[in-house]
Design a protein around this motif. Sequence first.
Motif, mmCIF file in Angstrom:
data_model
loop_
_atom_site.group_PDB
_atom_site.id
_atom_site.type_symbol
_atom_site.label_atom_id
_atom_site.label_comp_id
_atom_site.label_asym_id
_atom_site.label_seq_id
_atom_site.Cartn_x
_atom_site.Cartn_y
_atom_site.Cartn_z
ATOM 1 N N THR A 198 0.823 -1.205 0.000
ATOM 2 C CA THR A 198 0.000 0.000 0.000
ATOM 3 C C THR A 198 0.862 1.264 0.000
ATOM 4 O OG1 THR A 198 -0.193 -0.301 2.375
ATOM 5 C CG2 THR A 198 -2.065 -0.979 1.041
ATOM 6 N N ILE A 204 -3.664 -2.506 -6.673
ATOM 7 C CA ILE A 204 -3.608 -3.733 -5.874
ATOM 8 C C ILE A 204 -4.535 -4.771 -6.486
ATOM 9 C CG2 ILE A 204 -4.090 -4.742 -3.603
ATOM 10 C CD1 ILE A 204 -1.925 -2.783 -3.252
ATOM 11 N N CYS A 218 -4.724 1.708 -5.288
ATOM 12 C CA CYS A 218 -4.295 1.518 -3.919
ATOM 13 C C CYS A 218 -5.206 2.307 -2.973
ATOM 14 C CB CYS A 218 -2.861 2.011 -3.814
ATOM 15 S SG CYS A 218 -2.066 1.519 -2.331
ATOM 16 N N GLU A 219 -5.603 3.483 -3.400
ATOM 17 C CA GLU A 219 -6.480 4.366 -2.622
ATOM 18 C C GLU A 219 -7.791 3.659 -2.294
ATOM 19 O OE1 GLU A 219 -8.532 8.219 -1.746
ATOM 20 O OE2 GLU A 219 -6.921 6.953 -1.044
ATOM 21 N N TYR A 221 -8.341 0.583 -2.334
ATOM 22 C CA TYR A 221 -8.098 -0.658 -1.603
ATOM 23 C C TYR A 221 -8.188 -0.439 -0.097
ATOM 24 C CZ TYR A 221 -5.723 -4.885 -0.025
ATOM 25 O OH TYR A 221 -5.419 -6.057 0.599
ATOM 26 N N ARG A 222 -7.719 0.704 0.360
ATOM 27 C CA ARG A 222 -7.729 0.986 1.799
ATOM 28 C C ARG A 222 -9.142 0.995 2.383
ATOM 29 N NH1 ARG A 222 -2.704 3.486 3.447
ATOM 30 N NH2 ARG A 222 -1.466 3.849 1.579
ATOM 31 N N TYR A 227 -9.262 -5.537 2.153
ATOM 32 C CA TYR A 227 -8.155 -4.964 2.909
ATOM 33 C C TYR A 227 -8.366 -5.186 4.394
ATOM 34 C CZ TYR A 227 -5.261 -1.203 4.885
ATOM 35 O OH TYR A 227 -4.375 -0.467 5.604
ATOM 36 N N GLN A 244 -1.781 4.351 11.021
ATOM 37 C CA GLN A 244 -2.449 4.813 9.807
ATOM 38 C C GLN A 244 -3.533 5.842 10.114
ATOM 39 O OE1 GLN A 244 -1.866 3.923 6.332
ATOM 40 N NE2 GLN A 244 -0.016 3.702 7.540
ATOM 41 N N GLY A 253 -1.523 8.366 0.736
ATOM 42 C CA GLY A 253 -1.970 7.221 -0.055
ATOM 43 C C GLY A 253 -2.500 7.619 -1.417
#
Lengths: 296, 280
Positions: A198, A204, A218-219, A221-222, A227, A244, A253
């Motif tokens: 990440t 991802i 990736c953004e 995905y969080r 996740y 985080q 991110g």
Amino acid sequence: MSLISCDNLAFAYDGVTVLHGLNFKIEQGDYLCILGENGAGKSTLMKGLLGLKRPSAGSVTFGEDLRAREIGYLPQQTPVQKDFPASVREVVLSGCLSGMGMRPFFGKAEKERAARNMEALEITDLADRCYRDLSGGQQQRVLLARALCATKKVILLDEPVAGLDPLVTINMYKLIERINSEMGITVIMVSHDVQAATNYASHILHLGEDRQLFFGTCEDYRYSAAYHSFMDGGKAVHIWKKAQVKKPAPAAGAAPAETVSAPTEAAPEGTAVSDAAAEKKESPAAQEKAEKEVRK
Amino acid sequence: MFQLILEMFTYPFMVRALCMGVLVALCSALLGVTLVLKRYSMIGDGLSHVGFGALAIATAMNAAPLAVAIPVVIAASFLLLRLSESGKIKGDAAIALISTGSLAVGVMVVSMTTGMNTDVYNYLFGSILSMSEGDVVLTGAVSAVILALFVFFYNRIFAVTFDETFARATGLNARLYNMVIAVLTALIIVVGMRMMGSLLISSLVVFPAVTSMRTCITFRSVMICSAIVSTVCLVTGLVISYLYAAPTGASIVLCNIAAFFLFTALQKLRESLQSREKPL
């Protein structure tokens, strides 16, 4: 057209499906991280992308000027290599074989290419050393240089930091990041290090339970269910999660994810590469800054 | 002594032995490097036992020994390669099964037909007297093929030996190279068995490679060094066996052992010199 696109891809061993329903696209300049637990089918997918395993359904389509054998591959180290008597130069040069057709010997072009990649990975001074005498991190650099010799566009890394100590691991990730941003090479990395994924990746792909649990930036995905199910597994991860929360999320991110995905989708084919590369150069700096803040 | 060596080459069988021996030593050393590095050292040993079984059967049937042995050993080499690739029976166990199995078949066939005679003794421990003109021609042809293949495919052989998965991913047909190497190993073992004996031939494959890996640090130098070591040991062994009327195969293997210890000592010496330099 995408560099690599997978449509409804599935793999099976002896008729038993181990992975199905894969739908994702990789664009030029992306940094894709394939995540998943052991046995999730990461290696199978990788073999499929390299053309070493035939899909049982669906298809892998390569962009106009890419073929499976033009993917630079960084495999995991085998026991055979641990005590292999070969110089670094010989190992790196062997990556150039794929573009030689039936020509038996290396020409000037191949030697220059090997020298260039050794220079880029800062292993030129090791060129005449024996591969078996190098440290784990140095060996990994040599294999990475070999992978770069085999490609102009894409490298596929199979757990590139497995067995490396923390400091060397960070250096390795930085190096891969540089290959992606400065040389404009698309990176596909198989890993189970969610944190690093990440931090560095733009996209991802999360595999689990024989299928694709998540694919996107990736953004996104969080905020995904995949996740959070992955992260709630271990204790150490909870500590990381706390960190985080403190992190100013959008600055860290989102930046790399957006800069990469936006131009490649909007801009026409030709300019996409340079745009993505140029804009990405700024993002690692921003990211590192954010990382430092978190550590404080 | 010099006179004796000159006299040695007035015998045609000695000249034949020297020509054949040098070629076999050269080729087995080159093949040995890849076999040892790929962890296939025991394949050579397994194949030579299969060769013994085949020779015993050929003698019982009154057939030409090589005409029977070559196809049988090539088939066995494919089988061993497939077994170690599929992983159903682990490679070393598969080799042990096949080599002891064919040795048993050979012994059984021999005892039921001719009994333990000098022929059998020669198959087991080798003899330079048993080689004919035809054998020399065959050896020449086989080694010419092996040397040519090694020169032209040197870079590809390196790639397949160092990292088979990477080689396959970049479009090399690794399986084909493995098969070619298996066939060549089978051929050189059958050919060399006449001189070295089926119990000793695998030493020509393994010793020079392991010896040169003690000191050499590049693949190319390992190849060259092992070819030289193998040839020198063979000639020395041949001369010793002539001078002292010793068994040829055993003399050659003893020379290889001496070379191995010499190279190990050199490596130790170099290491201790390096560690002495470091603190300064």
